[in-house]
Design a protein around this motif. Structure first.
Motif, PDB file in Angstrom:
ATOM      1  N   ARG A  46      33.324 114.679  26.204  1.00  0.00           N
ATOM      2  CA  ARG A  46      33.537 114.286  24.810  1.00  0.00           C
ATOM      3  C   ARG A  46      34.035 112.849  24.683  1.00  0.00           C
ATOM      4  NH1 ARG A  46      30.875 118.299  25.024  1.00  0.00           N
ATOM      5  NH2 ARG A  46      31.074 120.101  23.633  1.00  0.00           N
ATOM      6  N   HIS A  47      34.209 112.187  25.820  1.00  0.00           N
ATOM      7  CA  HIS A  47      34.689 110.798  25.842  1.00  0.00           C
ATOM      8  C   HIS A  47      34.335 110.247  27.213  1.00  0.00           C
ATOM      9  CE1 HIS A  47      37.594 107.439  25.923  1.00  0.00           C
ATOM     10  NE2 HIS A  47      37.694 107.564  24.621  1.00  0.00           N
ATOM     11  N   GLU A  48      34.009 108.951  27.285  1.00  0.00           N
ATOM     12  CA  GLU A  48      33.615 108.386  28.579  1.00  0.00           C
ATOM     13  C   GLU A  48      34.744 108.411  29.600  1.00  0.00           C
ATOM     14  OE1 GLU A  48      30.777 106.487  25.601  1.00  0.00           O
ATOM     15  OE2 GLU A  48      32.950 106.778  25.692  1.00  0.00           O
ATOM     16  N   GLN A  49      35.985 108.366  29.143  1.00  0.00           N
ATOM     17  CA  GLN A  49      37.083 108.530  30.096  1.00  0.00           C
ATOM     18  C   GLN A  49      36.973 109.886  30.783  1.00  0.00           C
ATOM     19  OE1 GLN A  49      41.407 107.183  29.514  1.00  0.00           O
ATOM     20  NE2 GLN A  49      41.570 109.360  29.141  1.00  0.00           N
ATOM     21  N   GLY A  50      36.596 110.906  30.006  1.00  0.00           N
ATOM     22  CA  GLY A  50      36.378 112.227  30.573  1.00  0.00           C
ATOM     23  C   GLY A  50      35.256 112.233  31.588  1.00  0.00           C
ATOM     24  N   GLY A 408      48.519 107.098  37.804  1.00  0.00           N
ATOM     25  CA  GLY A 408      49.266 107.900  36.841  1.00  0.00           C
ATOM     26  C   GLY A 408      48.684 107.975  35.448  1.00  0.00           C
ATOM     27  N   ALA A 409      47.392 108.277  35.328  1.00  0.00           N
ATOM     28  CA  ALA A 409      46.737 108.312  34.024  1.00  0.00           C
ATOM     29  C   ALA A 409      46.945 109.661  33.337  1.00  0.00           C
ATOM     30  CB  ALA A 409      45.248 108.037  34.175  1.00  0.00           C
ATOM     31  N   LEU A 410      47.522 109.641  32.146  1.00  0.00           N
ATOM     32  CA  LEU A 410      47.640 110.861  31.351  1.00  0.00           C
ATOM     33  C   LEU A 410      46.255 111.286  30.853  1.00  0.00           C
ATOM     34  CD1 LEU A 410      50.801 110.656  29.044  1.00  0.00           C
ATOM     35  CD2 LEU A 410      50.131 112.568  30.487  1.00  0.00           C
ATOM     36  N   GLY A 411      46.078 112.591  30.698  1.00  0.00           N
ATOM     37  CA  GLY A 411      44.811 113.126  30.234  1.00  0.00           C
ATOM     38  C   GLY A 411      43.830 113.425  31.348  1.00  0.00           C
ATOM     39  N   TYR A 412      44.249 113.230  32.574  1.00  0.00           N
ATOM     40  CA  TYR A 412      43.368 113.416  33.737  1.00  0.00           C
ATOM     41  C   TYR A 412      43.010 114.880  33.979  1.00  0.00           C
ATOM     42  CZ  TYR A 412      42.255 113.615  38.779  1.00  0.00           C
ATOM     43  OH  TYR A 412      41.684 113.865  39.992  1.00  0.00           O
ATOM     44  N   GLY A 413      43.978 115.775  33.798  1.00  0.00           N
ATOM     45  CA  GLY A 413      43.862 117.137  34.291  1.00  0.00           C
ATOM     46  C   GLY A 413      42.654 117.906  33.795  1.00  0.00           C
ATOM     47  N   ASP A 435      51.675 119.728  27.050  1.00  0.00           N
ATOM     48  CA  ASP A 435      51.134 119.657  25.688  1.00  0.00           C
ATOM     49  C   ASP A 435      50.826 118.216  25.296  1.00  0.00           C
ATOM     50  OD1 ASP A 435      53.840 119.025  23.689  1.00  0.00           O
ATOM     51  OD2 ASP A 435      54.193 119.758  25.699  1.00  0.00           O
ATOM     52  N   GLY A 436      51.604 117.257  25.792  1.00  0.00           N
ATOM     53  CA  GLY A 436      51.343 115.864  25.466  1.00  0.00           C
ATOM     54  C   GLY A 436      50.103 115.346  26.155  1.00  0.00           C
ATOM     55  N   GLY A 437      50.015 115.528  27.465  1.00  0.00           N
ATOM     56  CA  GLY A 437      48.863 115.045  28.209  1.00  0.00           C
ATOM     57  C   GLY A 437      47.571 115.741  27.828  1.00  0.00           C
ATOM     58  N   PHE A 438      47.636 117.031  27.520  1.00  0.00           N
ATOM     59  CA  PHE A 438      46.433 117.780  27.164  1.00  0.00           C
ATOM     60  C   PHE A 438      45.791 117.200  25.910  1.00  0.00           C
ATOM     61  CE2 PHE A 438      44.661 122.350  26.382  1.00  0.00           C
ATOM     62  CZ  PHE A 438      43.482 122.011  27.015  1.00  0.00           C
ATOM     63  N   GLN A 439      46.622 116.683  24.987  1.00  0.00           N
ATOM     64  CA  GLN A 439      46.080 116.144  23.742  1.00  0.00           C
ATOM     65  C   GLN A 439      45.295 114.847  23.963  1.00  0.00           C
ATOM     66  OE1 GLN A 439      48.556 116.708  20.028  1.00  0.00           O
ATOM     67  NE2 GLN A 439      50.118 117.193  21.562  1.00  0.00           N
ATOM     68  N   PHE A 440      45.485 114.192  25.124  1.00  0.00           N
ATOM     69  CA  PHE A 440      44.683 113.005  25.415  1.00  0.00           C
ATOM     70  C   PHE A 440      43.203 113.363  25.560  1.00  0.00           C
ATOM     71  CE2 PHE A 440      47.307 109.261  27.051  1.00  0.00           C
ATOM     72  CZ  PHE A 440      48.449 109.628  26.370  1.00  0.00           C
ATOM     73  N   THR A 441      42.925 114.532  26.141  1.00  0.00           N
ATOM     74  CA  THR A 441      41.538 114.911  26.426  1.00  0.00           C
ATOM     75  C   THR A 441      41.249 116.345  25.971  1.00  0.00           C
ATOM     76  OG1 THR A 441      42.289 115.358  28.701  1.00  0.00           O
ATOM     77  CG2 THR A 441      41.142 113.296  28.325  1.00  0.00           C
ATOM     78  N   LEU A 442      41.925 116.785  24.944  1.00  0.00           N
ATOM     79  CA  LEU A 442      41.786 118.165  24.458  1.00  0.00           C
ATOM     80  C   LEU A 442      40.342 118.536  24.109  1.00  0.00           C
ATOM     81  CD1 LEU A 442      43.267 120.774  23.696  1.00  0.00           C
ATOM     82  CD2 LEU A 442      43.780 119.768  21.463  1.00  0.00           C
ATOM     83  N   PRO A 443      39.545 117.621  23.529  1.00  0.00           N
ATOM     84  CA  PRO A 443      38.159 118.010  23.204  1.00  0.00           C
ATOM     85  C   PRO A 443      37.300 118.383  24.401  1.00  0.00           C
ATOM     86  CG  PRO A 443      38.804 116.025  21.996  1.00  0.00           C
ATOM     87  CD  PRO A 443      39.870 116.277  23.016  1.00  0.00           C
ATOM     88  N   GLU A 444      37.765 118.086  25.622  1.00  0.00           N
ATOM     89  CA  GLU A 444      36.961 118.473  26.781  1.00  0.00           C
ATOM     90  C   GLU A 444      36.885 119.989  26.957  1.00  0.00           C
ATOM     91  OE1 GLU A 444      35.114 116.358  27.704  1.00  0.00           O
ATOM     92  OE2 GLU A 444      36.094 114.406  27.624  1.00  0.00           O
ATOM     93  N   LEU A 445      37.653 120.736  26.170  1.00  0.00           N
ATOM     94  CA  LEU A 445      37.431 122.180  26.115  1.00  0.00           C
ATOM     95  C   LEU A 445      35.977 122.477  25.744  1.00  0.00           C
ATOM     96  CD1 LEU A 445      40.625 123.565  24.301  1.00  0.00           C
ATOM     97  CD2 LEU A 445      39.932 124.016  26.661  1.00  0.00           C
ATOM     98  N   GLY A 446      35.430 121.659  24.860  1.00  0.00           N
ATOM     99  CA  GLY A 446      34.033 121.832  24.484  1.00  0.00           C
ATOM    100  C   GLY A 446      33.096 121.562  25.639  1.00  0.00           C
ATOM    101  N   ALA A 447      33.427 120.566  26.446  1.00  0.00           N
ATOM    102  CA  ALA A 447      32.603 120.275  27.619  1.00  0.00           C
ATOM    103  C   ALA A 447      32.671 121.417  28.626  1.00  0.00           C
ATOM    104  CB  ALA A 447      33.060 118.970  28.268  1.00  0.00           C
TER     105      ALA A 447
END
Length: 530
Positions: A46-50, A408-413, A435-447
């Motif tokens: 859902r994002h190129e970082q992902g 140390g990039a947040l949203g990696y997991g 909960d904070g880090g998950f919100q960085f890449t939360l839309p990847e649930l769709g992926a």
């Protein structure tokens, strides 16, 4: 007619690429012309970082390069964070991007997605950045990219193809070259290391991420020398429950004491970075006076002086060292200290030195391991991950990695766990995130849903950036900006059509994990932290 874009995809196929992560755009349309008719599976984040983080997770688990397709400009700049994480952790990643037409580059004419110097920017982050300006440059550039990913210390490699070049006719792709690491280990350092080891009474081994695929060789050396083995974060999972294993941070006093008491330290695939060796920045780490270093990167060997330096892949070097050492150890009648007792003392001391509250956080991680044996746990920057990075014994080599170290990039997991699950479809895969880090890449649930990867997303919900808040308070700074409101994660999962469960007690976590595993689809478990 075969175009450059189509030939590129065929060359990726020929080099064994099975999955590409990317978001198509007008600047990569010609690459997708070749992709649609290939055997390569495309995963859409859902994002190129992902895309970059997925390629990272895939590479760490599969051992093969993770590949991403991204558009010119913002697509590539969105990927830079993931590339920097991959470079910090020596993860093989190939990022292929578009770039504007050749005649427009560097002129500032205002074209869509234009950067002043896209390749110049990438040369600061990638190991190499190559532009394809003529069709005949394509095959050599792909060969060079895979050579750089196969030989020496890996990391991110970038190739850019101008829009007008993608469409040009191209000759049929040649067969790729077979790349092997032909580095010849110098015999004298091997013999010197064997001599030092044979004479050591209290040897110690430090294993870093570079040793994560050398468990058998590492165990053989440790048992030969009766040497404790300290595993850094990226080496966790090696020598699980072995009496010589010390799965604890070298930043802890008990482990530092073990190092100080050793008369020889053999460091394998570790760069002595502060996030492993001096996390509290108290200056308490010093290099051992007698040090043998084994590292694939000559640059790393030059940065930290050693008594003996061996430039080689960890597994190959360890095999040679053990071969040379056996005869030396047999001839030398040195009385060695009890390595298992030394390791046990360090383990007990390290666990007792964990900060207040870490025992509960570590218990949560151990529950995941015990409920899902052989799981791959991919972490983000969150309290249980911090705790386990200090002390935790995982049960699968290469099965514990996270972005709470190094870059140390947040949203990696979340996206990295999706990549890991694609690389190991039969293994349980857990994303452990806050909960904070998950919100960085939360839309990847769709992926995860699209890709049908049964990742279990375990969310440690303490309603904010708790570790940053504690750091602010310890520095007598009034906490500001550390309480972003979390969503209802179970409701978000439901919005994607995914099952979820909220647990209010750690006692309920094992049952929730087993239910998630049985569901065999992406599953969210939210842990409410008091």
């Amino acid at each position: 007619m075969t175009t450059v874009g189509e030939s590129l995809v065929r060359l990726l196929e020929a080099n064994g690429v099975e999955i590409v992560f990317g978001i198509p755009g007008v600047h990569t349309v010609e690459l997708y012309r070749g992709l649609a008719g290939s055997s390569i599976r495309h995963i859409t984040p859902r994002h190129e970082q992902g895309a970059g983080f997925m390629a990272d997770g895939y590479a760490r688990v599969s051992g093969k390069p993770g590949v991403a397709f991204v558009i010119t400009g913002p697509g590539l700049t969105n990927t830079i964070t993931a590339m920097a994480q991959a470079r910090a952790d020596s993860v093989p990643m190939l990022v292929i991007s578009g770039v504007n037409a050749l005649a427009s580059l560097g002129k500032g004419l205002g074209f869509l997605h234009e950067l002043p110097d896209q390749r110049g920017m990438m040369q600061k982050v990638a190991l190499t950045s190559t532009r394809i300006e003529r069709p005949e440059q394509l095959a050599p550039a792909i060969d060079e990219a895979f050579a750089r990913l196969a030989v020496g210390r890996p990391g991110p490699v970038h190739i850019e193809v101008p829009l007008d070049v993608m469409r040009l006719p191209s000759a049929a792709p040649q067969e790729p070259r077979a790349w092997t690491d032909d580095l010849r280990m110098m015999e004298q350092p091997i013999l010197d290391a064997a001599r030092l080891a044979a004479a050591a009474e209290r040897p110690l081994i430090l294993a870093g991420g570079g040793a994560r695929r050398a468990e058998a060789e590492l165990g053989e050396l440790a048992e030969l020398l009766h040497a404790p083995v300290v595993t850094t974060i990226n080496a966790r999972g090696l020598l699980h429950r072995h009496p010589l294993g010390v799965p604890a941070s070298p930043s802890l006093p008990a482990v530092r004491k073990l190092m100080a008491d050793s008369d020889l330290v053999i460091a394998v695939g570790t760069e002595f970075g502060p996030t492993d060796y001096d996390i509290y920045a108290n200056g308490g780490f010093v290099l051992p006076p007698k040090l043998v270093r084994i590292d694939i990167d000559d640059g790393q060997l030059r940065r930290r002086p050693a008594t003996v330096a061996i430039e080689a892949d960890a597994a190959r070097a360890l095999r040679r060292v053990v071969q040379s050492m056996r005869e030396s150890v047999r001839r030398n009648s040195v009385k060695r200290a009890d390595g298992a007792a030394r390791a046990d003392e360090a383990r007990r001391g390290a666990r007792a030195e964990l900060e207040p509250g870490m025992d509960v956080q570590l218990e949560a991680v151990e529950m995941i391991r015990d409920a899902l044996p052989g799981a791959i746990i991919v972490g983000d920057s969150t309290q249980p991950v911090y705790a386990a990075n200090m002390f935790y014994d995982h049960d699968r080599p290469g099965g514990w990695f996270n972005a709470a170290t190094g870059y140390g990039a947040l949203g990696y997991g979340a996206p990295a766990a999706i990549g890991a699950a694609l690389a190991a479809p039969d293994a349980p895969v857990v994303c452990l995130t806050g909960d904070g880090g998950f919100q960085f890449t939360l839309p990847e649930l769709g992926a995860a849903r699209d890709a049908r990867t049964p990742v279990i997303f375990v969310v440690w919900n303490n309603r904010g950036y708790r570790e940053i808040e504690l750091s602010m308070r310890s520095a007598s700074v009034e906490p500001v900006g550390v309480s972003p409101a979390p969503p209802d994660f179970c409701a978000v999962a439901a919005a994607y059509g995914l099952p979820a469960e909220r647990v209010k007690s750690l006692a309920d976590l094992p049952a929730a994990l087993r239910s998630a595993r049985e569901a065999n689809q992406p599953f969210v478990i939210e842990i409410e932290v008091p």
